[in-house]
Motif scaffolding. Structure first.
Motif, PDB file in Angstrom:
ATOM      1  N   PHE A  87       6.506   9.665   6.769  1.00 29.03           N
ATOM      2  CA  PHE A  87       5.623   8.997   5.815  1.00 29.03           C
ATOM      3  C   PHE A  87       4.547   9.959   5.308  1.00 29.03           C
ATOM      4  CE2 PHE A  87       1.901   6.555   4.566  1.00 29.03           C
ATOM      5  CZ  PHE A  87       2.467   5.714   3.628  1.00 29.03           C
ATOM      6  N   ALA A  88       3.941  10.722   6.203  1.00 32.85           N
ATOM      7  CA  ALA A  88       2.907  11.679   5.796  1.00 32.85           C
ATOM      8  C   ALA A  88       3.468  12.689   4.808  1.00 32.85           C
ATOM      9  CB  ALA A  88       2.336  12.386   7.025  1.00 32.85           C
ATOM     10  N   GLN A  91       4.224  14.894  -0.741  1.00 32.36           N
ATOM     11  CA  GLN A  91       5.185  15.256  -1.782  1.00 32.36           C
ATOM     12  C   GLN A  91       4.899  14.504  -3.075  1.00 32.36           C
ATOM     13  OE1 GLN A  91       9.318  14.928  -0.491  1.00 32.36           O
ATOM     14  NE2 GLN A  91       8.732  15.576   1.563  1.00 32.36           N
ATOM     15  N   TYR A  92       4.619  13.224  -2.953  1.00 35.74           N
ATOM     16  CA  TYR A  92       4.387  12.420  -4.145  1.00 35.74           C
ATOM     17  C   TYR A  92       3.127  12.881  -4.874  1.00 35.74           C
ATOM     18  CZ  TYR A  92       4.195   8.311  -7.157  1.00 35.74           C
ATOM     19  OH  TYR A  92       4.172   7.482  -8.249  1.00 35.74           O
ATOM     20  N   TYR A  93       2.096  13.173  -4.136  1.00 34.69           N
ATOM     21  CA  TYR A  93       0.857  13.648  -4.754  1.00 34.69           C
ATOM     22  C   TYR A  93       1.101  14.960  -5.496  1.00 34.69           C
ATOM     23  CZ  TYR A  93      -4.032  15.120  -5.238  1.00 34.69           C
ATOM     24  OH  TYR A  93      -5.247  15.532  -5.729  1.00 34.69           O
ATOM     25  N   GLN A  94       1.856  15.853  -4.900  1.00 33.66           N
ATOM     26  CA  GLN A  94       2.141  17.136  -5.547  1.00 33.66           C
ATOM     27  C   GLN A  94       2.966  16.941  -6.816  1.00 33.66           C
ATOM     28  OE1 GLN A  94       0.754  20.093  -4.414  1.00 33.66           O
ATOM     29  NE2 GLN A  94       1.398  20.683  -6.479  1.00 33.66           N
ATOM     30  N   ILE A  95       3.926  16.029  -6.762  1.00 36.70           N
ATOM     31  CA  ILE A  95       4.740  15.755  -7.950  1.00 36.70           C
ATOM     32  C   ILE A  95       3.883  15.204  -9.071  1.00 36.70           C
ATOM     33  CG2 ILE A  95       6.551  14.253  -8.866  1.00 36.70           C
ATOM     34  CD1 ILE A  95       7.964  14.511  -6.154  1.00 36.70           C
ATOM     35  N   VAL A  96       2.995  14.268  -8.739  1.00 42.65           N
ATOM     36  CA  VAL A  96       2.118  13.679  -9.751  1.00 42.65           C
ATOM     37  C   VAL A  96       1.205  14.747 -10.366  1.00 42.65           C
ATOM     38  CG1 VAL A  96       0.223  12.056 -10.119  1.00 42.65           C
ATOM     39  CG2 VAL A  96       2.182  11.375  -8.756  1.00 42.65           C
ATOM     40  N   LEU A  97       0.737  15.691  -9.540  1.00 46.76           N
ATOM     41  CA  LEU A  97      -0.097  16.771 -10.051  1.00 46.76           C
ATOM     42  C   LEU A  97       0.698  17.698 -10.967  1.00 46.76           C
ATOM     43  CD1 LEU A  97      -2.132  17.820  -6.869  1.00 46.76           C
ATOM     44  CD2 LEU A  97      -3.006  16.623  -8.890  1.00 46.76           C
ATOM     45  N   ASP A  98       1.947  17.954 -10.589  1.00 47.13           N
ATOM     46  CA  ASP A  98       2.775  18.913 -11.331  1.00 47.13           C
ATOM     47  C   ASP A  98       3.361  18.335 -12.614  1.00 47.13           C
ATOM     48  OD1 ASP A  98       2.292  20.772  -9.377  1.00 47.13           O
ATOM     49  OD2 ASP A  98       4.190  20.456  -8.327  1.00 47.13           O
ATOM     50  N   ALA A 143       4.039  -3.141   4.756  1.00 51.68           N
ATOM     51  CA  ALA A 143       4.747  -2.038   4.101  1.00 51.68           C
ATOM     52  C   ALA A 143       4.606  -2.120   2.581  1.00 51.68           C
ATOM     53  CB  ALA A 143       6.214  -2.045   4.503  1.00 51.68           C
ATOM     54  N   PHE A 144       4.720  -3.338   2.031  1.00 52.90           N
ATOM     55  CA  PHE A 144       4.544  -3.504   0.590  1.00 52.90           C
ATOM     56  C   PHE A 144       3.130  -3.125   0.178  1.00 52.90           C
ATOM     57  CE2 PHE A 144       2.957  -6.506  -2.710  1.00 52.90           C
ATOM     58  CZ  PHE A 144       3.545  -5.882  -3.806  1.00 52.90           C
ATOM     59  N   LEU A 145       2.150  -3.581   0.941  1.00 48.87           N
ATOM     60  CA  LEU A 145       0.755  -3.280   0.622  1.00 48.87           C
ATOM     61  C   LEU A 145       0.491  -1.778   0.691  1.00 48.87           C
ATOM     62  CD1 LEU A 145      -2.049  -4.373  -0.033  1.00 48.87           C
ATOM     63  CD2 LEU A 145      -2.449  -4.617   2.423  1.00 48.87           C
ATOM     64  N   ILE A 146       1.039  -1.134   1.705  1.00 49.14           N
ATOM     65  CA  ILE A 146       0.867   0.312   1.844  1.00 49.14           C
ATOM     66  C   ILE A 146       1.400   1.032   0.618  1.00 49.14           C
ATOM     67  CG2 ILE A 146       1.825   2.321   3.069  1.00 49.14           C
ATOM     68  CD1 ILE A 146       1.445   0.771   5.674  1.00 49.14           C
ATOM     69  N   TRP A 147       2.573   0.615   0.144  1.00 50.77           N
ATOM     70  CA  TRP A 147       3.171   1.322  -0.984  1.00 50.77           C
ATOM     71  C   TRP A 147       2.405   1.073  -2.278  1.00 50.77           C
ATOM     72  CZ3 TRP A 147       6.723   3.961   1.732  1.00 50.77           C
ATOM     73  CH2 TRP A 147       7.313   5.043   1.051  1.00 50.77           C
ATOM     74  N   GLN A 148       2.001  -0.169  -2.488  1.00 50.22           N
ATOM     75  CA  GLN A 148       1.249  -0.466  -3.712  1.00 50.22           C
ATOM     76  C   GLN A 148      -0.113   0.223  -3.698  1.00 50.22           C
ATOM     77  OE1 GLN A 148       2.583  -1.920  -6.305  1.00 50.22           O
ATOM     78  NE2 GLN A 148       0.715  -1.672  -7.512  1.00 50.22           N
ATOM     79  N   MET A 149      -0.748   0.261  -2.541  1.00 53.17           N
ATOM     80  CA  MET A 149      -2.017   0.979  -2.423  1.00 53.17           C
ATOM     81  C   MET A 149      -1.830   2.469  -2.673  1.00 53.17           C
ATOM     82  SD  MET A 149      -3.832  -0.807   0.883  1.00 53.17           S
ATOM     83  CE  MET A 149      -5.040   0.522   0.973  1.00 53.17           C
ATOM     84  N   GLY A 150      -0.654   2.968  -2.305  1.00 55.58           N
ATOM     85  CA  GLY A 150      -0.357   4.381  -2.558  1.00 55.58           C
ATOM     86  C   GLY A 150      -0.343   4.684  -4.050  1.00 55.58           C
TER      87      GLY A 150
END
Length: 211
Positions: free
Chosen positions: A106-107, A112-119, A171-178
């Motif tokens: 998960f970490a 990875q997602y943050y880096q993709i969004v930045l790139d 799990a749903f809340l975690i993903w939406q908060m992400g």
């Protein structure tokens, strides 16, 4: 002239259609490629359908045959990104068998997602577009539910005695908060954004561990 049997006629017909189908797919790919380029440069709200048609080297009429409006293009791009994101999440979480693997996977996904969004500026713009359109936001919510379900399944493998409804909701809340965290992070300077993502990651890892 001898008439071809039905199967032969069908095969010949398919052979005639195939080049047109291939050209259609290539044209669709080109439209989406151009749209991504323009959205990344200007933001979706400033992109015009006529610009997309011109850069894709097609008529505006041909463009409208594929997409009735710009909103449909944004929706298609969002769905493509969502499908790719879900594939990565599934690959990362399907292999999880113990708590250490779960937390590590998960970490890593968050980073990875943050880096993709930045790139990819286009992803930032599309994310904002989804947030501002009630109907389009359903795409993001559906994706959070799908990825949340993958996370919930991984948690249940590690902790089979947990309450399923509670885990599903978490799990749903975690993903939406992400998703919200990423939007907030990219709206700040790089260092401040990284701190926000790190805070989200630590908070959610603790929630997963304590469930």
């Amino acid at each position: 002239m001898q008439e071809k049997p039905p199967r032969a006629k069908a095969e010949a017909s398919a052979a005639r259609r195939q080049p047109a189908q291939q050209r259609s797919r290539e044209r669709l790919d080109r439209i989406l490629e151009v749209a991504q380029q323009l959205i990344a440069e200007k933001g979706s709200e400033h992109v015009k359908m006529s610009e997309i048609a011109e850069l894709a080297e097609i008529s505006i009429g041909s463009l409208y045959q594929y997409f009735p409006d710009k909103r449909a293009i944004v929706r298609t791009l969002a769905e493509l990104y969502a499908a790719e994101s879900r594939r990565c999440v599934r690959e990362a979480l399907d292999a999880v068998q113990d708590k250490a693997q779960l937390l590590g996977a998960f970490a890593s996904l968050v980073d990875q997602y943050y880096q993709i969004v930045l790139d990819k500026p286009v992803m930032r713009d599309i994310s904002s577009a989804l947030r501002s359109d009630k109907e389009l936001m359903n795409i993001e919510i559906a994706e959070s539910k799908a990825c949340g379900a993958l996370l919930a399944a991984a948690i249940r493998r590690v902790k089979p005695r947990v309450d399923s409804k509670r885990v599903n909701a978490l799990a749903f809340l975690i993903w939406q908060m992400g998703e919200e965290t990423m939007r907030l992070a990219v709206a700040h300077k790089r260092g401040e954004g990284a701190l926000l993502v790190d805070a989200y990651k630590r908070m959610t890892l603790r929630a997963i561990e304590d469930v």
